[in-house]
Design a protein around this motif. Structure first.
Motif, short mmCIF file in Angstrom:
data_model
loop_
_atom_site.label_atom_id
_atom_site.label_comp_id
_atom_site.label_asym_id
_atom_site.label_seq_id
_atom_site.Cartn_x
_atom_site.Cartn_y
_atom_site.Cartn_z
N ALA A 79 0.45 -41.35 9.10
CA ALA A 79 1.76 -40.71 9.24
C ALA A 79 2.71 -41.18 8.15
CB ALA A 79 2.34 -41.02 10.62
N ASN A 80 2.66 -42.46 7.82
CA ASN A 80 3.53 -42.99 6.76
C ASN A 80 3.18 -42.36 5.41
OD1 ASN A 80 5.55 -45.32 6.09
ND2 ASN A 80 3.94 -45.47 4.55
N ARG A 81 1.89 -42.23 5.15
CA ARG A 81 1.45 -41.62 3.89
C ARG A 81 1.88 -40.14 3.82
NH1 ARG A 81 -3.35 -43.49 4.05
NH2 ARG A 81 -4.47 -41.64 4.82
N ALA A 82 1.80 -39.45 4.93
CA ALA A 82 2.23 -38.04 4.97
C ALA A 82 3.71 -37.91 4.68
CB ALA A 82 1.89 -37.43 6.33
N ILE A 83 4.52 -38.83 5.20
CA ILE A 83 5.96 -38.80 4.94
C ILE A 83 6.25 -39.00 3.46
CG2 ILE A 83 8.11 -40.07 5.31
CD1 ILE A 83 7.25 -40.52 8.18
N LEU A 84 5.57 -39.95 2.85
CA LEU A 84 5.80 -40.22 1.44
C LEU A 84 5.42 -39.02 0.56
CD1 LEU A 84 4.50 -43.91 1.18
CD2 LEU A 84 6.83 -43.10 1.50
N HIS A 85 4.37 -38.31 0.94
CA HIS A 85 3.95 -37.15 0.16
C HIS A 85 4.91 -35.96 0.33
CE1 HIS A 85 0.21 -38.41 -1.68
NE2 HIS A 85 -0.22 -38.93 -0.54
N THR A 86 5.50 -35.82 1.51
CA THR A 86 6.35 -34.65 1.79
C THR A 86 7.83 -34.91 1.55
OG1 THR A 86 6.45 -35.29 4.14
CG2 THR A 86 4.74 -33.72 3.49
N LEU A 87 8.20 -36.17 1.33
CA LEU A 87 9.62 -36.48 1.16
C LEU A 87 10.25 -35.73 -0.03
CD1 LEU A 87 11.87 -38.12 2.44
CD2 LEU A 87 11.27 -40.03 0.92
N PRO A 88 9.58 -35.65 -1.19
CA PRO A 88 10.17 -34.88 -2.29
C PRO A 88 10.40 -33.41 -1.92
CG PRO A 88 8.42 -36.29 -3.12
CD PRO A 88 8.35 -36.34 -1.63
N ARG A 89 9.45 -32.83 -1.20
CA ARG A 89 9.65 -31.43 -0.77
C ARG A 89 10.87 -31.32 0.14
NH1 ARG A 89 10.57 -29.85 4.45
NH2 ARG A 89 10.97 -27.63 4.26
N THR A 90 11.02 -32.26 1.08
CA THR A 90 12.15 -32.22 2.00
C THR A 90 13.46 -32.29 1.24
OG1 THR A 90 10.81 -33.29 3.72
CG2 THR A 90 13.20 -33.36 3.98
N VAL A 91 13.53 -33.17 0.26
CA VAL A 91 14.76 -33.34 -0.52
C VAL A 91 15.03 -32.09 -1.37
CG1 VAL A 91 15.88 -34.68 -2.34
CG2 VAL A 91 14.59 -35.85 -0.54
N ASN A 92 13.99 -31.60 -2.06
CA ASN A 92 14.18 -30.45 -2.94
C ASN A 92 14.60 -29.20 -2.16
OD1 ASN A 92 13.48 -31.97 -5.16
ND2 ASN A 92 11.34 -31.34 -5.15
#
Length: 905
Positions: free
Chosen positions: A808-821
Motif C-alpha cells: 500500500a505504501n508503494r502504491a501511494i508513492l507511485h500515484t502521488l504525482p498523479r494525485t498532485v498533477n
C-alpha cells in the motif's frame, strides 16, 4: 494507407475524432444556448397542484393545468415563457425578463373556477336586516326607506328601516321628507347624525341601486337545493345559490371594454358550445320572478367569490331568457382589473387548485455579470491548467491541452444539442469538469512513463546478455521493423524502447482506473439530477455531460494526437521532448528514497480524529446556517445607490417592522435580507425603507421558498448524501474488496465533516449549491481512492511476498504525482472561480477547494491506513490468487474442450 501494424485502427480513430469535432462545432455554432433565468434574468415560479373535491393531483391533471396556465401567460405578453411539469404535481413556470412578478404570480396562481348559478334566495339572517355601519342603519342589500321612486328626488339620507318592499312603494313626498329628529333646515340635533357629504351620498345611491336588485328577499323554498351561500359583490347580502348551471369551459371568449357611456369598465363574455342555450335557460327561469326579487338575479362566481350578480332586465319574460349567447359583467372595475378578469375567464379555470411553493427573480445585470465572471474564470483556469500540463508532460501535455479545448467544444455542444438549460451552478460544473478532464490524460501519461521505463530496463538487460542491438540493424528500413516490435525469426535481438508501444500499453493499464473514476463521478451527477431541483439539477447535467465528454477527449481525441506525434521521426530521435520517456523528478525521488508513510499510520489517524472533533464541535457550537432552500422563507438582494453599512441596513429593516430578518452583505456592497414567509407587499416595504436611507434601491434578486418545499429539499439533500456514500461504497466493494470500500467511505465521511464543520465555524449558508459542492467533493475523493486502490491491486497481483502495508505504501508513492498533477488542474479552476466567479460562486468554490484538498489528504492518511487495519478481517482472496484461479479455470476449460473434440465411436 500505411501498412504498419495497427494503422487501420489509427485511421478509424482519426476519422471518428474528426467527425465528432465537426459535429460538435456545428452544434455549438448553429444552436443557441438555453440560458437559465439566473443567467438571462427573469422569474421562475414553482407551483404545486392540490387535490380538488373530485379530482386528484396526478400527472395527467397537472398537464391540463399547464395548458390553462399557458393561455394565461400568452395573454400577458411574456415572450419565450416556458412551462414544464416536474415530478407528479409540480409545475415550473419561467418568465424571462419579468422583474416584478407580483401581478403574474397572482394571475398564474389563481384557480379561476368560473361558474354561473341561479339565486334561490337570501340567507334568513339577512332578511330585512340592518347591519351596523350603514348610515342610519340602512341595510345595503335591502330596500331602503330612502329608495328613489319614479319622478322622485334624492333619497332621504337618514330614512328608517321599513319592512321589505314598503320603501319602494312609499309616496314621493314621504320619501323626500326629513327624517325624524332632523331640523327642517337640515341641521342635526345634538347627538344625531350629521348631514351626508356628496361623496357619501353617491356611495349610498350606489348601494341602494344594488339593493334594488335584491330587495330584502325570502330564503330558498327548499334548503336542500342550496349548494353555496356567498356574500354578493357588495358584501351586504348572503345569497343562497343553486347548483352550477354554466361552467367556465363553456365560455368562448372574454374581453375588457367600456360601457355605452365610455365611463365604466366591464367584461363582455361570449359563450360557446352548450353555453348559449344554458345561459338562455338560466336567465329565462330567473325572469319568472318579479322585479326586485333576489331570485331574478344570476350569480357569477369566481373561485368561491361572487364577482357579479346582475338582475335579469324586465324586458325578458318568463322562460324566454337572454339570447345571443353573451353577457356583460359590470362592477367597480379599473382597466387593469377588467383585463385580468377577462384573461382568467378566457383562459379557463384550472382543473386543480395550485399553491406557489417557490419563486426566484434574478435581474438581467446579475446574470450577465455571472456569465462574464465565469467566462473569465474558465479562461484563466484553462490557461493555467494547460501551462502546468505542458510543463509536466511536455509535448504530450501540449497535445492533451489541445484535446482539452476539443473537450470544451464537445461538452458545450452536447449541452446545446440536448437542449439542456445552462444555469449558474451548471456553468460552474462545466468549468469544473474542465479541470477533471485532464485527470484521464494524467493517468495514461503516468502509466506510459512506467511502461517506457520497463522497456528500457528490458532493453538494457537483453543487451547485457549478449543480444544484438535491434536499433543498429536493419538500417535499410531505418529501424521501422524494430520500431514496430518485429523480431527476426533467425535471431533474437534486444528491442529498444518504443514510445508508441509505451503509450498504448499505458492506456490499457490505466483503463480500469479511468473507468472507475468516471463511473463514480457519474453516480454523483445522477444523484444531483434525480434528487436536486432547479439550478442545482443543472449542475448535475453539466457535470454528467462533461464527464462523458472528458472520456471521449482522453481516450479518442488525445490518443489520436499522441500516437501521431510519437510516430514522427523527430520524436523517435528525441524521445525526451515527448514527456513520456522520463518519470518526474519528484516521483523518481519518492521511488528511490521510498519513505514509509504508513509506518506512522496511527499518528495520521489520530490527527484525522482531532480534525474531525474540531469540525463536529463547530456544528454543535454554531449550528448549520441552513439556506432558505432548506428552511423556507424569502431572500432579497438589493443594490443601493448609496453605500450603506450592514448595521444601518439591519436597523432600517428592523424599524420597518421586520426585527427578525437576517441582514448581510452580499457581493460587491449589495444588501441581502433573509426573512420568513412574507408577502410581496411586505417585500416592497423593505425595499422602500432601504430606498429612504440609501437612495434608489433595486431588487436584483428575489428567492421565495414555501415551507413544504423547504422540507422536501432538505430531505432530498440528506437522501442524496446518504445515497452517494452508499452507492460509492457498493461500487468499490464490487470492483475491489469490501475493506477498500469501507476505508474509502470513512475517508469520504471525513471530507464531508471537514467541509460542513468549516462552513459552520464561518457561518456560511448551507444550501442547494453547497449540496452540489459536497457531492462533487465525494466524487473527487472517490477518484483519488480508486486510483490508489487500483494501484494497490496491481502491485499486490505482482508481489506475493511483501506485507500488505508495504504494498500500500508503494502504491501511494507511485500515484502521488498523479494525485498532485490532477488536483492542481482543478485547484486552478476553483481558485479562479473563487476570486473571479462572483459572490454566487464564491461559497461553492471554497467548499470545493477545501473538499478537494481534504480528499487528496484523506486518501493517503485516512483511507489507506484504515484499509491496512481492515485487511486483517477481510477474507477475500488476494488478487494473485484470484488471477491464478481464473487462469486455472481457463486451462481446464480449454483442456475439456480439446478432449471433447473428434469423432465418437
Amino acid at each position: 494507407m500505411s501498412s504498419r501494424t495497427g494503422s487501420g485502427s489509427r485511421w478509424l480513430r482519426g476519422l471518428i475524432s474528426l467527425a465528432i469535432v465537426l459535429a460538435a462545432f456545428g452544434a455549438a455554432w448553429f444552436v443557441p444556448p438555453k440560458l437559465g433565468l439566473d443567467l438571462s434574468g427573469g422569474t421562475q415560479i414553482v407551483l404545486e397542484t392540490q387535490d380538488g373535491p373530485d379530482t386528484q393531483a396526478n400527472a395527467e391533471n397537472t398537464d391540463k393545468v399547464i395548458e390553462v396556465l399557458r393561455e394565461r401567460i400568452d395573454s400577458l405578453g411574456v415572450s419565450e415563457a416556458t412551462m414544464s411539469r416536474s415530478g407528479e404535481n409540480r409545475i415550473v413556470v419561467e418568465l424571462p425578463g419579468v422583474q416584478d412578478p407580483t401581478e403574474a404570480a397572482e394571475l398564474i396562481g389563481q384557480t379561476a373556477q368560473l361558474t354561473f348559478h341561479p339565486v334561490l334566495g337570501v340567507e334568513p339572517s339577512q332578511q330585512g336586516g340592518m347591519p351596523g355601519g350603514m348610515p342610519g342603519g340602512m341595510p345595503g342589500g335591502g330596500a331602503p326607506g330612502g329608495a328613489p321612486v319614479p319622478g322622485g328626488g334624492a333619497p332621504a339620507p337618514g330614512g328608517g328601516a321599513p319592512a321589505p318592499g314598503d320603501g319602494q312603494n312609499a309616496p314621493a313626498d314621504e320619501a323626500n321628507a326629513p327624517a325624524a329628529g332632523e331640523k327642517k333646515g337640515g341641521e342635526p340635533k345634538g347627538g344625531e347624525q350629521p348631514e351626508m357629504s356628496e361623496e357619501e351620498l353617491q356611495q349610498l345611491l350606489q348601494q341602494q341601486q344594488q339593493g334594488q336588485q335584491g330587495g330584502g328577499g325570502a330564503p330558498a323554498e327548499n334548503p336542500d337545493d342550496v349548494k353555496l351561500t356567498l356574500p354578493d359583490e357588495s358584501g351586504q347580502q348572503q345569497l343562497q345559490l343553486g347548483a352550477t348551471a354554466i361552467k367556465g369551459d363553456q365560455v368562448g371568449s372574454a374581453e375588457a371594454a367600456l360601457d355605452e357611456f365610455q365611463s365604466n369598465w366591464m367584461v363582455n363574455v361570449n359563450f360557446r358550445g352548450q353555453g348559449p342555450d344554458d345561459w338562455k335557460k338560466l336567465t329565462g327561469e330567473a325572469a319568472c320572478n318579479p322585479q326586485g326579487d333576489p331570485k331574478r338575479r344570476v350569480a357569477i362566481v369566481l373561485d368561491d367569490k361572487i364577482i357579479s350578480s346582475p338582475e335579469v332586465n324586465q324586458e325578458f319574460s318568463c322562460n324566454a331568457g337572454m339570447g345571443g349567447g353573451q353577457t356583460s359583467i359590470t362592477g367597480s372595475f379599473t382597466k387593469d382589473s377588467a383585463t385580468d378578469l377577462a384573461v382568467l375567464i378566457e383562459g379557463g379555470s384550472l382543473p386543480l387548485p395550485v399553491e406557489e411553493v417557490q419563486r426566484q427573480t434574478v435581474g438581467p445585470t446579475l446574470g450577465a455579470d455571472a456569465i462574464e465572471a465565469s467566462a473569465i474564470a474558465a479562461g484563466i483556469g484553462i490557461l493555467l491548467t494547460a501551462l502546468y500540463i505542458c510543463a509536466a508532460y511536455r509535448l504530450v501535455g501540449f497535445l492533451a491541452s489541445i484535446a482539452l479545448a476539443c473537450y470544451t467544444l464537445l461538452a458545450y455542444a452536447a449541452l446545446v444539442a440536448l437542449g439542456a438549460t445552462l444555469t449558474l451552478p451548471g456553468l460552474a460544473g462545466f468549468v469544473l469538469a474542465i479541470g477533471m478532464a485532464i485527470d484521464a490524460n494524467v493517468l495514461i501519461f503516468e502509466r506510459a512513463r512506467e511502461e517506457y521505463q520497463r522497456q528500457e530496463k528490458v532493453y538494457a538487460a537483453n543487451k547485457a546478455a549478449g543480444m544484438s542491438d535491434a536499433a543498429g540493424s536493419d538500417k535499410g528500413d531505418k529501424g521501422d521493423g524494430a520500431e514496430a516490435g518485429v523480431l527476426s525469426k533467425r535471431k533474437r535481438r534486444a528491442i529498444p524502447p518504443n514510445l508508441e508501444k509505451a503509450f498504448v500499453e499505458g492506456t490499457k493499464k490505466a483503463w480500469s482506473a479511468v473507468l472507475d473514476t468516471n463511473v463514480t463521478t457519474l453516480i454523483a451527477a445522477a444523484l444531483l439530477f434525480f434528487l436536486a431541483t432547479g439550478t442545482v439539477q443543472g449542475f448535475g447535467v453539466t457535470l454528467g455531460l462533461g464527464t462523458l465528454a472528458s472520456m471521449i477527449s482522453a481516450l479518442v481525441i488525445a490518443r489520436v494526437f499522441v500516437q501521431w506525434a510519437v510516430r514522427r521521426s523527430f520524436s523517435r530521435k528525441h524521445p525526451d521532448i515527448t514527456g513520456i520517456s522520463r518519470i518526474s523528478k519528484v516521483r523518481k525521488w519518492l521511488v528511490e528514497r521510498n519513505p514509509d508513510l504508513m509506518k506512522r499510520s496511527t499518528l495520521w489517524l489520530g490527527i484525522a480524529g482531532l480534525v474531525t472533533a474540531i469540525a463536529v464541535l463547530g456544528m454543535l457550537v454554531r449550528p448549520p446556517n441552513l439556506g432558505v432552500e432548506f428552511t423556507g422563507g424569502r431572500v432579497l438582494d438589493f443594490d443601493t445607490q448609496e453605500s450603506i453599512s450592514v448595521n444601518d441596513a439591519r436597523s432600517t429593516v428592523s424599524d420597518a417592522g421586520f426585527p427578525e430578518a437576517v441582514v448581510q452583505e452580499s457581493g460587491d456592497g449589495d444588501i441581502s435580507v433573509r426573512t420568513g414567509q412574507i408577502s410581496d407587499g411586505e417585500a416592497k416595504e423593505i425595499q422602500d425603507s432601504l430606498s429612504a436611507v440609501a437612495g434608489d434601491t433595486e431588487r436584483v434578486s428575489d428567492e421565495k421558498i414555501g415551507p413544504s418545499m423547504g422540507n422536501e429539499l432538505r430531505n432530498k439533500a440528506l437522501i442524496a448524501l446518504v445515497a452517494a456514500l452508499a452507492l460509492q461504497m457498493a461500487y468499490l466493494a464490487w470492483r475491489f474488496r469490501w475493506s477498500f470500500g469501507a476505508a474509502t467511505m470513512a475517508a469520504l465521511v471525513f471530507d464531508v465533516v471537514v467541509v460542513v464543520g468549516l462552513f459552520c465555524w464561518l457561518g456560511k449558508p448551507i444550501d442547494g449549491v453547497f449540496l452540489a459542492a459536497i457531492l462533487s467533493v465525494v466524487g473527487f475523493s472517490v477518484n483519488d481512492s480508486v486510483v490508489v486502490f487500483d494501484r494497490v491491486r496491481d502491485e499486490w497481483a505482482h508481489d506475493t511476498k511483501s506485507k500488505f502495508g508495504e504494498i500500500a505504501n508503494r502504491a501511494i508513492l507511485h500515484t502521488l504525482p498523479r494525485t498532485v498533477n490532477s488536483g492542481i488542474g482543478a485547484i486552478f479552476i476553483l481558485g479562479a472561480l473563487a476570486f473571479l466567479g462572483g459572490s454566487s460562486l464564491t461559497d461553492f468554490s471554497i467548499a470545493m477547494l477545501v473538499g478537494l484538498i481534504s480528499g487528496m489528504v484523506s486518501t493517503v492518511f485516512v483511507g489507506t491506513p484504515l484499509s491496512i487495519w481492515l485487511q486483517k478481517y477481510d477474507r477475500t482472496p488476494p488478487p494473485h490468487e484470484v488471477r491464478e484461479k481464473k487462469t486455472k479455470q481457463r486451462k481446464e476449460l480449454r483442456t475439456a474442450r480439446e478432449e471433447s473434440d473428434g469423432a465418437v465411436v
